[in-house]
Design an enzyme around this catalytic site. Structure first.
Site, PDB file in Angstrom:
ATOM      1  N   GLY A 276     -40.797  45.112  37.681  1.00 24.76           N
ATOM      2  CA  GLY A 276     -41.697  45.753  36.664  1.00 24.76           C
ATOM      3  C   GLY A 276     -40.970  46.876  35.871  1.00 24.76           C
TER       4      GLY A 276
ATOM      5  CG  ASP B 192     -32.432  41.653  45.102  1.00 22.35           C
ATOM      6  OD1 ASP B 192     -32.736  40.285  44.947  1.00 22.35           O
ATOM      7  OD2 ASP B 192     -31.509  42.179  44.468  1.00 22.35           O
TER       8      ASP B 192
ATOM      9  NE  ARG C 184     -44.024  43.640  30.120  1.00 19.03           N
ATOM     10  CZ  ARG C 184     -44.464  44.720  29.791  1.00 19.03           C
ATOM     11  NH1 ARG C 184     -45.455  44.779  28.619  1.00 19.03           N
ATOM     12  NH2 ARG C 184     -43.534  45.830  30.116  1.00 19.03           N
TER      13      ARG C 184
ATOM     14  CG  HIS D  73     -36.362  36.865  28.756  1.00 21.16           C
ATOM     15  ND1 HIS D  73     -37.107  37.426  27.911  1.00 21.16           N
ATOM     16  CD2 HIS D  73     -35.824  38.018  29.479  1.00 21.16           C
ATOM     17  CE1 HIS D  73     -37.199  38.792  27.734  1.00 21.16           C
ATOM     18  NE2 HIS D  73     -36.351  39.167  28.793  1.00 21.16           N
TER      19      HIS D  73
END
Length: 457
Positions: free
Chosen positions: A257, A310, A327, A331
């Protein structure tokens, strides 16, 4: 004589602009102006979502503008634009790093290059050419010969604004220049390793990106600010277009986060939510400082906490009492690592736990969420009914920013954009199943998942 494509685009852009007027009037928004004003226009806010009708109409209109330019522009001019595109970025760097935009903001009616030379110690002749290039790009306008004023869009580049964070990250041009070499590099060309990227070639290093940035605190600070700005850009859509009230019985764990901007925004918007920010050990301090600074002071103590974790370690928070959220995390990783991260969450999740993956989904996919287990009322249907051109055309022509971001992530991390089918494959390999797909007023979507029960395997 039939001008089918031109006629279709003319009808589409007129339809989109008419819809935009109606939607703006319905939302009681002030008229748009390209000129710089003392107050920020509501549509330029990064703190509130764009009204649905306005979002759809603006998206369609901008796609039509891109298609119209593709239809009308001479191919040689298009080639020339690409050949000199590096000066778009370099000019904006000059504009911000030398204090020009901040100085011009004090003179809304315009300031002369002679004054800028005297105050900023910059050559007015060179500066005139740079500023005229910025004018062509739409950042400023030349009101008289040698006198320039800000446009509305320039506000995002002022000191403290989120757009400034995008511009001040160094080395991006160097990484982009390494892309052609990378694609034919004898060792790297087919590698999927984050150790074999254009970034390594550009910086003459063998370290993967996240290891390299630890040694350069200036770069790390600027890169972190850029990532935070990109996250905050999509936050209003995330807050508004997913039924967060369905998570009020659990604690939301924001995995990877960062400094906690999304978790804090969720807590401020939905006081009943409880959140945990999980990040690498060195990020816990900045996250805790962010909580103290930005969390509503009326919030119950402990509403948002930060802890070290982690992503590739076993998840310590287990069972139905937790919802897990990622979020802009997956990617960053090739498929094998992305599956590994999700496997840890699948092992920790209870039968009622949700795993929320907030990422861009490349290509076209269903206009509404996949309705399998519930019927939330505030899911946004993102179909551009305001346009006569197809949704695929709108996707192709309105995706320059996320597509450029995807290319940059490929070059620095060797990670790839993913279609709905590719996301479904990764999620399934990790032992999860998608229960809902939510389009947002943003370039990302939310894929809601749950762990596959033993009897479903």
């Amino acid at each position: 004589m039939s001008h089918l494509e031109l006629d279709n685009l003319q009808a589409s852009i007129n339809n989109a602009l008419n819809s935009l007027r109606v939607a703006m009037d319905g939302s009681r928004l002030p008229p748009l102006s390209s000129q710089y004003g003392t107050d920020i226009h509501p549509l330029d806010s990064m703190d509130q979502p764009t009204p649905v009708g306005v979002y759809q109409a603006r998206r369609a209109a901008l796609a039509c503008v891109v298609e119209l330019k593709n239809l009308l522009q001479h191919p040689f001019e298009k080639a020339a634009e690409s050949a000199f595109a590096m000066y778009d970025f370099a000019s904006v760097q000059v504009f911000t790093e030398h204090g020009i935009v901040d100085r011009m903001a004090k003179e809304p009616s315009g300031i002369s290059v002679k004054t800028l030379q005297a105050e900023l110690d910059l050559d007015s002749h060179k500066l005139t050419t740079v500023l005229r290039h910025l004018s062509v790009c739409g950042w400023i306008r030349e009101t008289q010969g040698g006198i320039f004023a800000l446009n509305r869009s320039s506000r995002i580049l002022l000191q403290g604004q989120r757009g400034r964070a995008l511009i001040t990250v160094p080395n991006n041009i160097r990484v982009a220049e390494a892309l052609p070499r990378w694609l034919v590099h004898p060792e790297f060309r087919f590698s999927k390793s984050p150790d074999h990227t254009a970034f390594q070639l550009a910086n003459n290093t063998t370290k993967p990106f996240f290891e390299w940035v630890k040694d350069d605190r200036n770069y790390l600070s600027r890169f972190s600010a850029c990532v935070e700005a990109l996250g905050e850009y999509v936050t209003p859509g995330i807050l508004s277009d997913y039924p967060w009230q369905t998570c009020s019985e659990s604690t939301i764990v924001d995995c990877g986060g960062g400094k906690g901007s999304l978790a804090i925004a969720l807590a401020n918007r939905f006081p009943a939510l409880r959140l945990v920010i999980q990040e690498r050990g060195e990020m816990v301090g900045p996250a805790e400082a962010n909580i103290k600074t930005r969390l509503d002071p009326n919030s119950v103590h402990g509403t948002v906490v930060a802890e070290a974790h982690d992503l590739f370690s076993a998840q310590p928070r287990t069972g139905d009492n937790y919802t897990f959220m990622l979020r802009h995390v997956l990617h960053n990783w090739p498929e094998a690592q992305a599956v590994n991260i999700l496997e840890k969450l699948a092992a920790a999740a209870g039968p009622k736990s949700k795993i929320l993956i907030i990422e861009r989904i490349s290509g076209h996919y269903p206009d509404t969420h996949v309705e399998l287990e519930h019927r939330p009322a505030n899911t946004m249907n993102n179909t551009a009914s305001t346009s006569l051109i197809t949704e695929q055309t709108i996707l192709n022509s309105s995706s320059r920013m996320p597509q450029a971001l995807a290319l940059h992530l490929l070059c620095i991390l060797n990670c790839h954009e993913r279609t709905m089918d590719q996301w479904r494959t990764i999620i399934s390999r990790a032992g999860l199943v998608i229960t809902g797909v939510y389009k947002l007023r943003a370039y990302v979507s939310i894929m809601e998942c749950r762990a596959i029960r033993t009897d479903e395997s």
